[in-house]
Design an enzyme around this catalytic site. Sequence first.
Site, PDB file in Angstrom:
ATOM      1  N   ASN A 266       1.399   3.387  -2.908  1.00  0.00           N
ATOM      2  CA  ASN A 266       1.989   3.806  -4.192  1.00  0.00           C
ATOM      3  C   ASN A 266       1.467   5.172  -4.642  1.00  0.00           C
ATOM      4  OD1 ASN A 266       3.108   1.289  -4.163  1.00  0.00           O
ATOM      5  ND2 ASN A 266       1.852   0.437  -5.792  1.00  0.00           N
ATOM      6  N   GLY A 267       0.153   5.345  -4.477  1.00  0.00           N
ATOM      7  CA  GLY A 267      -0.471   6.602  -4.914  1.00  0.00           C
ATOM      8  C   GLY A 267       0.071   7.781  -4.126  1.00  0.00           C
TER       9      GLY A 267
ATOM     10  N   LEU B  59      11.312 -20.617  -4.568  1.00  0.00           N
ATOM     11  CA  LEU B  59      10.377 -19.610  -4.037  1.00  0.00           C
ATOM     12  C   LEU B  59       9.170 -19.528  -4.966  1.00  0.00           C
ATOM     13  CD1 LEU B  59       9.636 -17.057  -2.323  1.00  0.00           C
ATOM     14  CD2 LEU B  59      11.153 -15.754  -3.797  1.00  0.00           C
TER      15      LEU B  59
ATOM     16  N   HIS C  37       3.149   3.053  -8.845  1.00  0.00           N
ATOM     17  CA  HIS C  37       3.048   1.608  -9.091  1.00  0.00           C
ATOM     18  C   HIS C  37       4.327   1.104  -9.769  1.00  0.00           C
ATOM     19  CE1 HIS C  37      -0.990   1.872  -7.719  1.00  0.00           C
ATOM     20  NE2 HIS C  37      -1.474   2.479  -8.784  1.00  0.00           N
TER      21      HIS C  37
ATOM     22  N   ASP D 103       0.827  -1.214   0.000  1.00  0.00           N
ATOM     23  CA  ASP D 103       0.000   0.000   0.000  1.00  0.00           C
ATOM     24  C   ASP D 103       0.861   1.264   0.000  1.00  0.00           C
ATOM     25  OD1 ASP D 103      -2.321   1.414  -0.006  1.00  0.00           O
ATOM     26  OD2 ASP D 103      -2.772   1.123   2.119  1.00  0.00           O
TER      27      ASP D 103
END
Length: 236
Positions: free
Chosen positions: A17-18, A126, A32, A15
């Site tokens: 990015n904006g 992974l 992003h 959370d």
Amino acid sequence: MNLKSPPRHIAIVMDGNGRWAKERGWIRIKGHEQGAQSVQECLTACLEVGVEYLTLYAFSSENWKRPQLEVQGLMLLLEQYLGNKIEEMNRNGIRFSAIGRLEELPRSVQQCLHKAIAATAHNKKLTLTLALNYGSRNEIVDAVKVIAQKVAHGTLDPKSINEELISEHLYTAGMPDPDLFIRTSGEYRISNFLLWQLSYSEITITPKLWPDFKKEDLLAAIEEYTSRERRFGGVQ
Ligand code: FPP
């Protein structure tokens, strides 16, 4: 870093990015794009300490409500990422996977996803899972529908429905539940992410915005996790 018992599975809500882009006066998609760099940093950290599963919330079933330009930008970023990273994933033993209602994603994204999944299926170190068009309640609805159909067709005895069987019908079937849940940008919410699977996960909330979350930040969160005492409802 050499850790005795690192988390097997880490799940992250990426959370902020904006906000990161806004702070710089840039359009949201720039955040992003930088966020995709943080994904790379986290993969490096996971490989370094031997984390087996990394699950990232990349696009929720609610994210379609965002401006069309941002949604298109995110889809394009995803296609570019998958197009560019297959070779690197193979070099590093990363198996790619995706969860969510993938059939509702643009066809070109679906093609990239299936190509990346097939091309990396043999890797064992992974598993990187992107949650796309994902909502945990949708996931539970989808699981219940399949279970109900099996009961209706007489191939499943309702008496044999237990926690394990439900887990096996979720998109995450075959994966261990996350040991560590991380959310960036200081928000104290789960936001419809892995509601069933996070039942006993340790939680770390960091104020850092996702594009600022680097390898060292994940390593620090992992180290802090290893110092915690997990009781799973028992006593110690
Ligand atoms: C939440 O931040 C982030 C998203 C909805 C998208 C996450 C996507 C990426 C990190 C990049 C794509 C990943 C790959 C692997 C290519 P937000 O936009 O809600 O931030 P805000 O709360 O500050 O507005």
